[in-house]
Design a protein around this motif. Structure first.
Motif, mmCIF file in Angstrom:
data_model
loop_
_atom_site.group_PDB
_atom_site.id
_atom_site.type_symbol
_atom_site.label_atom_id
_atom_site.label_comp_id
_atom_site.label_asym_id
_atom_site.label_seq_id
_atom_site.Cartn_x
_atom_site.Cartn_y
_atom_site.Cartn_z
ATOM 1 N N SER A 84 0.811 -1.211 0.000
ATOM 2 C CA SER A 84 0.000 0.000 0.000
ATOM 3 C C SER A 84 0.849 1.267 0.000
ATOM 4 O O SER A 84 2.023 1.251 0.348
ATOM 5 C CB SER A 84 -0.929 0.003 1.217
ATOM 6 N N SER A 85 0.208 2.354 -0.405
ATOM 7 C CA SER A 85 0.808 3.688 -0.382
ATOM 8 C C SER A 85 2.112 3.763 -1.166
ATOM 9 O O SER A 85 3.145 4.228 -0.675
ATOM 10 C CB SER A 85 1.010 4.158 1.063
ATOM 11 N N ASN A 86 2.047 3.287 -2.381
ATOM 12 C CA ASN A 86 3.136 3.400 -3.336
ATOM 13 C C ASN A 86 2.574 4.027 -4.606
ATOM 14 O O ASN A 86 1.534 4.682 -4.555
ATOM 15 C CB ASN A 86 3.752 2.019 -3.613
ATOM 16 N N HIS A 87 3.230 3.835 -5.716
ATOM 17 C CA HIS A 87 2.755 4.384 -6.989
ATOM 18 C C HIS A 87 2.636 3.271 -8.034
ATOM 19 O O HIS A 87 2.917 3.491 -9.206
ATOM 20 C CB HIS A 87 3.716 5.468 -7.489
ATOM 21 N N PHE A 88 2.242 2.072 -7.596
ATOM 22 C CA PHE A 88 2.114 0.965 -8.524
ATOM 23 C C PHE A 88 0.969 1.217 -9.497
ATOM 24 O O PHE A 88 -0.052 1.791 -9.134
ATOM 25 C CB PHE A 88 1.889 -0.351 -7.785
ATOM 26 N N GLU A 89 1.159 0.759 -10.734
ATOM 27 C CA GLU A 89 0.172 0.929 -11.795
ATOM 28 C C GLU A 89 -0.161 -0.433 -12.379
ATOM 29 O O GLU A 89 0.434 -1.434 -12.018
ATOM 30 C CB GLU A 89 0.749 1.821 -12.895
ATOM 31 N N GLY A 90 -1.094 -0.433 -13.304
ATOM 32 C CA GLY A 90 -1.460 -1.671 -13.975
ATOM 33 C C GLY A 90 -2.601 -2.369 -13.272
ATOM 34 O O GLY A 90 -3.378 -1.760 -12.544
ATOM 35 N N VAL A 91 -2.690 -3.663 -13.488
ATOM 36 C CA VAL A 91 -3.784 -4.459 -12.938
ATOM 37 C C VAL A 91 -3.305 -5.272 -11.745
ATOM 38 O O VAL A 91 -2.103 -5.418 -11.521
ATOM 39 C CB VAL A 91 -4.373 -5.404 -14.013
ATOM 40 N N VAL A 92 -4.258 -5.825 -10.994
ATOM 41 C CA VAL A 92 -3.930 -6.741 -9.909
ATOM 42 C C VAL A 92 -3.416 -8.025 -10.566
ATOM 43 O O VAL A 92 -4.137 -8.643 -11.341
ATOM 44 C CB VAL A 92 -5.168 -7.030 -9.031
ATOM 45 N N PRO A 93 -2.172 -8.423 -10.300
ATOM 46 C CA PRO A 93 -1.589 -9.578 -10.993
ATOM 47 C C PRO A 93 -2.322 -10.887 -10.709
ATOM 48 O O PRO A 93 -2.689 -11.168 -9.568
ATOM 49 C CB PRO A 93 -0.162 -9.654 -10.444
ATOM 50 N N LYS A 94 -2.510 -11.680 -11.755
ATOM 51 C CA LYS A 94 -3.152 -12.992 -11.614
ATOM 52 C C LYS A 94 -2.317 -13.922 -10.744
ATOM 53 O O LYS A 94 -2.851 -14.823 -10.112
ATOM 54 C CB LYS A 94 -3.361 -13.632 -12.983
ATOM 55 N N THR A 95 -1.008 -13.719 -10.688
ATOM 56 C CA THR A 95 -0.152 -14.595 -9.882
ATOM 57 C C THR A 95 -0.469 -14.495 -8.391
ATOM 58 O O THR A 95 -0.185 -15.423 -7.640
ATOM 59 C CB THR A 95 1.338 -14.285 -10.110
ATOM 60 N N LEU A 96 -1.074 -13.400 -7.957
ATOM 61 C CA LEU A 96 -1.483 -13.296 -6.555
ATOM 62 C C LEU A 96 -2.524 -14.342 -6.196
ATOM 63 O O LEU A 96 -2.609 -14.781 -5.057
ATOM 64 C CB LEU A 96 -2.055 -11.901 -6.269
ATOM 65 N N MET A 97 -3.321 -14.761 -7.170
ATOM 66 C CA MET A 97 -4.407 -15.708 -6.911
ATOM 67 C C MET A 97 -3.888 -17.105 -6.590
ATOM 68 O O MET A 97 -4.626 -17.936 -6.093
ATOM 69 C CB MET A 97 -5.364 -15.786 -8.096
ATOM 70 N N GLU A 98 -2.625 -17.356 -6.859
ATOM 71 C CA GLU A 98 -2.026 -18.648 -6.540
ATOM 72 C C GLU A 98 -1.612 -18.731 -5.075
ATOM 73 O O GLU A 98 -1.328 -19.811 -4.575
ATOM 74 C CB GLU A 98 -0.814 -18.889 -7.434
ATOM 75 N N LEU A 99 -1.559 -17.604 -4.393
ATOM 76 C CA LEU A 99 -1.095 -17.557 -3.003
ATOM 77 C C LEU A 99 -2.258 -17.852 -2.058
ATOM 78 O O LEU A 99 -2.694 -16.997 -1.300
ATOM 79 C CB LEU A 99 -0.463 -16.196 -2.715
ATOM 80 N N VAL A 100 -2.741 -19.065 -2.119
ATOM 81 C CA VAL A 100 -3.977 -19.427 -1.414
ATOM 82 C C VAL A 100 -3.847 -19.428 0.094
ATOM 83 O O VAL A 100 -4.858 -19.460 0.795
ATOM 84 C CB VAL A 100 -4.495 -20.805 -1.891
ATOM 85 N N SER A 101 -2.644 -19.368 0.627
ATOM 86 C CA SER A 101 -2.472 -19.429 2.071
ATOM 87 C C SER A 101 -2.304 -18.078 2.747
ATOM 88 O O SER A 101 -2.202 -18.015 3.956
ATOM 89 C CB SER A 101 -1.261 -20.301 2.421
ATOM 90 N N PHE A 102 -2.259 -16.991 1.967
ATOM 91 C CA PHE A 102 -2.018 -15.741 2.673
ATOM 92 C C PHE A 102 -3.301 -15.176 3.279
ATOM 93 O O PHE A 102 -4.401 -15.438 2.829
ATOM 94 C CB PHE A 102 -1.199 -14.740 1.851
ATOM 95 N N ARG A 103 -3.125 -14.411 4.359
ATOM 96 C CA ARG A 103 -4.240 -13.949 5.195
ATOM 97 C C ARG A 103 -4.623 -12.498 4.937
ATOM 98 O O ARG A 103 -5.773 -12.146 5.082
ATOM 99 C CB ARG A 103 -3.887 -14.087 6.681
ATOM 100 N N LEU A 104 -3.646 -11.661 4.616
ATOM 101 C CA LEU A 104 -3.901 -10.235 4.488
ATOM 102 C C LEU A 104 -3.305 -9.705 3.188
ATOM 103 O O LEU A 104 -2.136 -9.936 2.902
ATOM 104 C CB LEU A 104 -3.277 -9.484 5.670
ATOM 105 N N LEU A 105 -4.130 -8.988 2.418
ATOM 106 C CA LEU A 105 -3.676 -8.374 1.167
ATOM 107 C C LEU A 105 -4.078 -6.911 1.178
ATOM 108 O O LEU A 105 -5.254 -6.584 1.273
ATOM 109 C CB LEU A 105 -4.300 -9.079 -0.040
ATOM 110 N N ASN A 106 -3.076 -6.033 1.103
ATOM 111 C CA ASN A 106 -3.331 -4.602 1.080
ATOM 112 C C ASN A 106 -2.605 -3.990 -0.109
ATOM 113 O O ASN A 106 -1.381 -3.916 -0.132
ATOM 114 C CB ASN A 106 -2.869 -3.943 2.375
#
Length: 165
Positions: A84-106
């Motif tokens: 969070s609080s950066n200057h990232f652009e583009g789309v939410v990466p599909k590779t994040l969807m493979e991280l099925v065990s993570f608890r918090l995404l900001n």
């Protein structure tokens, strides 16, 4: 090559990072893809690596669900991605969807565009999701209702339309 295969906390909030989110990096977060021991009743804490050396000797301070926490001991189920609080652009990466065990995404307070990926609904361990203050468009996916552990959802300050499921 695997970058950070045992990483469980990826916390780069409030920097000046820009460009697209590093999708290829997320593919290598093996500890968040397959979290062994997630079904155990006893909470275990990170303490030693394979060489017997202490891991995460220092405490870590995180902002989780809008509250600041200091974790003196990091349990093995704590898996966090906060960019969070950066200057990232583009789309939410599909590779994040493979991280099925993570608890918090900001990913809040960036310049992300496009739709909220339907695949987020497959992250059944997710407890907090913050995509606020971006430029996301479209509808809030019905698939997010599958997130039964979700206790915090912030999608505000985007360009979303339609009903909230």
């Amino acid at each position: 090559m695997f970058f950070f295969p045992k990483l469980r906390i990826f916390y780069l909030s409030q920097n000046e990072f820009s460009g697209s989110l590093p999708a290829e990096v997320f593919e290598n977060f093996r500890a968040m893809i397959n979290l062994h021991g997630a079904d155990k009743c006893k909470i275990e804490y990170m303490s030693k690596n394979l060489d017997g050396d202490a891991m995460y000797e220092d405490s870590v301070r995180l902002v989780i669900k809008c509250q600041e926490f200091e974790l003196e001991r990091i349990n093995t189920i704590m898996t966090v991605i906060d960019l969070s609080s950066n200057h990232f652009e583009g789309v939410v990466p599909k590779t994040l969807m493979e991280l099925v065990s993570f608890r918090l995404l900001n990913l809040s307070h960036n310049n992300l565009r496009g739709h909220i990926p339907l695949e987020l609904g497959q992250l059944n361990m997710l407890e907090a999701l913050d995509l606020s203050w971006n430029r996301l468009t479209g509808k809030v996916p019905q698939e997010l209702t599958r997130l039964t552990f979700l206790t915090k959802l912030n999608l505000s300050q985007n360009l979303l339309i339609g009903r909230i499921p």
